[in-house]
Scaffold this motif. Structure first.
Motif, PDB file in Angstrom:
ATOM      1  N   ASN A  50      -2.027   3.344   6.267  1.00  0.00           N
ATOM      2  CA  ASN A  50      -2.439   2.200   5.618  1.00  0.00           C
ATOM      3  C   ASN A  50      -2.499   2.618   4.031  1.00  0.00           C
ATOM      4  O   ASN A  50      -2.374   3.607   3.579  1.00  0.00           O
ATOM      5  CB  ASN A  50      -4.134   2.290   5.805  1.00  0.00           C
ATOM      6  CG  ASN A  50      -4.293   1.870   7.212  1.00  0.00           C
ATOM      7  OD1 ASN A  50      -3.672   1.069   7.871  1.00  0.00           O
ATOM      8  ND2 ASN A  50      -5.748   2.384   7.799  1.00  0.00           N
ATOM      9  N   TYR A  77      -2.829   2.422  -0.224  1.00  0.00           N
ATOM     10  CA  TYR A  77      -3.672   1.952  -1.121  1.00  0.00           C
ATOM     11  C   TYR A  77      -2.656   1.365  -2.110  1.00  0.00           C
ATOM     12  O   TYR A  77      -1.654   2.000  -2.627  1.00  0.00           O
ATOM     13  CB  TYR A  77      -4.135   3.468  -1.732  1.00  0.00           C
ATOM     14  CG  TYR A  77      -5.236   4.031  -0.933  1.00  0.00           C
ATOM     15  CD1 TYR A  77      -5.486   5.473  -1.028  1.00  0.00           C
ATOM     16  CD2 TYR A  77      -6.106   3.244  -0.203  1.00  0.00           C
ATOM     17  CE1 TYR A  77      -6.356   5.983  -0.211  1.00  0.00           C
ATOM     18  CE2 TYR A  77      -6.795   4.044   0.777  1.00  0.00           C
ATOM     19  CZ  TYR A  77      -7.160   5.242   0.810  1.00  0.00           C
ATOM     20  OH  TYR A  77      -8.096   5.777   1.445  1.00  0.00           O
ATOM     21  N   TYR A  92      -6.022  -2.344  -4.357  1.00  0.00           N
ATOM     22  CA  TYR A  92      -6.822  -2.659  -3.223  1.00  0.00           C
ATOM     23  C   TYR A  92      -6.909  -1.051  -2.333  1.00  0.00           C
ATOM     24  O   TYR A  92      -5.701  -0.322  -2.297  1.00  0.00           O
ATOM     25  CB  TYR A  92      -5.717  -3.341  -2.330  1.00  0.00           C
ATOM     26  CG  TYR A  92      -6.188  -3.685  -0.999  1.00  0.00           C
ATOM     27  CD1 TYR A  92      -5.434  -2.806   0.051  1.00  0.00           C
ATOM     28  CD2 TYR A  92      -7.377  -4.383  -0.596  1.00  0.00           C
ATOM     29  CE1 TYR A  92      -6.070  -3.042   1.388  1.00  0.00           C
ATOM     30  CE2 TYR A  92      -7.574  -4.418   0.899  1.00  0.00           C
ATOM     31  CZ  TYR A  92      -7.051  -3.706   1.864  1.00  0.00           C
ATOM     32  OH  TYR A  92      -7.197  -3.956   3.173  1.00  0.00           O
ATOM     33  N   ILE A  93      -7.968  -0.999  -2.007  1.00  0.00           N
ATOM     34  CA  ILE A  93      -8.260   0.186  -1.215  1.00  0.00           C
ATOM     35  C   ILE A  93      -8.753  -0.105   0.361  1.00  0.00           C
ATOM     36  O   ILE A  93      -8.112   0.384   1.222  1.00  0.00           O
ATOM     37  CB  ILE A  93      -9.369   1.107  -1.644  1.00  0.00           C
ATOM     38  CG1 ILE A  93      -9.004   1.544  -3.084  1.00  0.00           C
ATOM     39  CG2 ILE A  93      -9.704   2.459  -0.965  1.00  0.00           C
ATOM     40  CD1 ILE A  93      -7.793   2.264  -3.482  1.00  0.00           C
ATOM     41  N   THR A  94      -9.654  -1.124   0.433  1.00  0.00           N
ATOM     42  CA  THR A  94     -10.100  -1.683   1.543  1.00  0.00           C
ATOM     43  C   THR A  94     -10.796  -2.987   1.396  1.00  0.00           C
ATOM     44  O   THR A  94     -11.452  -3.055   0.236  1.00  0.00           O
ATOM     45  CB  THR A  94     -10.858  -0.633   2.412  1.00  0.00           C
ATOM     46  OG1 THR A  94     -11.299  -1.080   3.500  1.00  0.00           O
ATOM     47  CG2 THR A  94     -12.249  -0.373   1.753  1.00  0.00           C
ATOM     48  N   GLY A  95     -11.064  -3.569   2.352  1.00  0.00           N
ATOM     49  CA  GLY A  95     -12.015  -4.897   2.331  1.00  0.00           C
ATOM     50  C   GLY A  95     -11.284  -6.087   2.084  1.00  0.00           C
ATOM     51  O   GLY A  95     -10.308  -6.283   2.550  1.00  0.00           O
ATOM     52  N   ASN A 105      -8.784  -9.054   0.896  1.00  0.00           N
ATOM     53  CA  ASN A 105      -7.552  -9.121   0.663  1.00  0.00           C
ATOM     54  C   ASN A 105      -7.383  -9.567  -0.643  1.00  0.00           C
ATOM     55  O   ASN A 105      -6.237  -9.093  -1.212  1.00  0.00           O
ATOM     56  CB  ASN A 105      -6.809  -9.788   1.907  1.00  0.00           C
ATOM     57  CG  ASN A 105      -6.744  -9.166   3.259  1.00  0.00           C
ATOM     58  OD1 ASN A 105      -7.120  -7.990   3.408  1.00  0.00           O
ATOM     59  ND2 ASN A 105      -6.425  -9.978   4.172  1.00  0.00           N
ATOM     60  N   LYS A 114      -0.978  -7.773   4.956  1.00  0.00           N
ATOM     61  CA  LYS A 114      -0.423  -6.497   5.708  1.00  0.00           C
ATOM     62  C   LYS A 114       0.784  -6.871   6.703  1.00  0.00           C
ATOM     63  O   LYS A 114       1.787  -5.920   6.698  1.00  0.00           O
ATOM     64  CB  LYS A 114      -1.467  -5.979   6.533  1.00  0.00           C
ATOM     65  CG  LYS A 114      -1.247  -4.890   7.377  1.00  0.00           C
ATOM     66  CD  LYS A 114      -2.643  -4.273   8.064  1.00  0.00           C
ATOM     67  CE  LYS A 114      -2.253  -3.096   8.687  1.00  0.00           C
ATOM     68  NZ  LYS A 114      -3.431  -2.427   9.469  1.00  0.00           N
ATOM     69  N   ALA A 124      -2.566   6.352   2.571  1.00  0.00           N
ATOM     70  CA  ALA A 124      -3.860   6.829   2.802  1.00  0.00           C
ATOM     71  C   ALA A 124      -3.916   7.851   4.117  1.00  0.00           C
ATOM     72  O   ALA A 124      -5.080   8.246   4.191  1.00  0.00           O
ATOM     73  CB  ALA A 124      -4.646   5.466   3.240  1.00  0.00           C
ATOM     74  N   ASP A 164     -10.403   8.111  -3.670  1.00  0.00           N
ATOM     75  CA  ASP A 164      -9.344   7.380  -3.570  1.00  0.00           C
ATOM     76  C   ASP A 164      -9.309   6.130  -4.488  1.00  0.00           C
ATOM     77  O   ASP A 164      -9.638   4.953  -4.410  1.00  0.00           O
ATOM     78  CB  ASP A 164      -9.489   6.576  -1.897  1.00  0.00           C
ATOM     79  CG  ASP A 164      -9.254   7.439  -1.071  1.00  0.00           C
ATOM     80  OD1 ASP A 164      -9.988   7.400  -0.011  1.00  0.00           O
ATOM     81  OD2 ASP A 164      -8.314   8.256  -1.158  1.00  0.00           O
TER      82      ASP A 164
END
Lengths: 117, 113
Positions: free
Chosen positions: A30, A32, A50-53, A55, A69, A96, B99
């Motif tokens: 994934n 980052y 953008y890390i997560t969550g 879009n 993605k 990641a 991160d």
């Protein structure tokens, strides 16, 4: 291995028009993802990540970017460009899945944005 | 808050002379530290990175070396500069295992003449 592509060396846009700077990436796991801006003879300034969550991420100075993605893209956008947005923009990725703590960032070649009055 | 200091801002050195660029970070501990070079105002090339004192990893074999004598100090050196060492050198740091993004110094413009 991780890589980033910024397919446009330069983007020209008139002030007040929408601005888009393209970025595609490749990572094993994934991603980052990050956007930076650089003014002449200065260091890089962080815009957004953008890390997560969600879009769609919003950042500094009215910029936003959408993580896609399926298309492995993270294009930078601004609804209405300003002359002061003229600068060099870098997309960066970090994998990641990297288990060590090195945190190596892979940067794209950069896209020069020119906003004309 | 954390800050990064990089100096000098500009440097003109003759071919064959030594080099020492210094970078220090304040307000954090055990950061990841990075040296990048930017040639011709475009892409960034990672030269060295470090996750701790005395721990240096080199990304590209070249005329340069790096050292981390203290937790928040990162030094880029050369014994004998080449014309091809000219460029814009950027130091950066990141919280060790977080991160997050990397934070950059203001850079050093090195011209080898």
């Amino acid at each position: 291995a991780q890589s980033v592509a910024q397919p446009e060396d330069q983007v020209n846009v008139a002030e007040g028009n929408p601005l888009t700077v393209k970025c595609t990436y490749s990572v094993s796991g994934n991603p980052y993802l990050f956007w930076y801006v650089q003014y002449p003879n200065r260091g890089l300034q962080f815009l957004l990540k953008y890390i997560t969550g969600d879009n769609l991420v919003k950042g500094s100075y009215g910029f936003e970017a959408e993580f896609n993605k399926s298309q492995t893209s993270f294009h930078l956008k601004k609804p209405s460009a300003l002359v002061s947005d003229s600068a060099l923009y870098f997309c960066a990725v970090r994998d990641a899945m990297t288990t060590d703590s090195w945190g190596k960032f892979q940067f794209g070649a950069g896209t020069q944005v020119v906003v004309t009055p | 808050s954390q800050t990064i200091h990089q100096w000098p801002a500009t440097l003109v050195q003759p071919v064959g002379s030594p080099l020492s660029l210094e970078c220090t970070v304040e307000g954090t501990s055990n950061p990841n530290l990075y040296w990048y070079r930017q040639a011709a105002g475009r892409g960034l090339q990672l030269l060295f990175y470090s996750v701790g004192i005395g721990q240096i990893s080199s990304e590209v074999p070249q005329n340069l070396s790096a050292s981390r004598p203290q937790d928040r100090q990162f030094i880029l050196s050369s014994k004998k500069l080449l014309l091809s060492d000219s460029g814009f050198y950027l130091c950066a740091w990141k919280p060790g295992r977080e991160d997050t993004e990397a934070f950059f110094g203001q850079g050093t413009r090195l011209t080898v003449v």
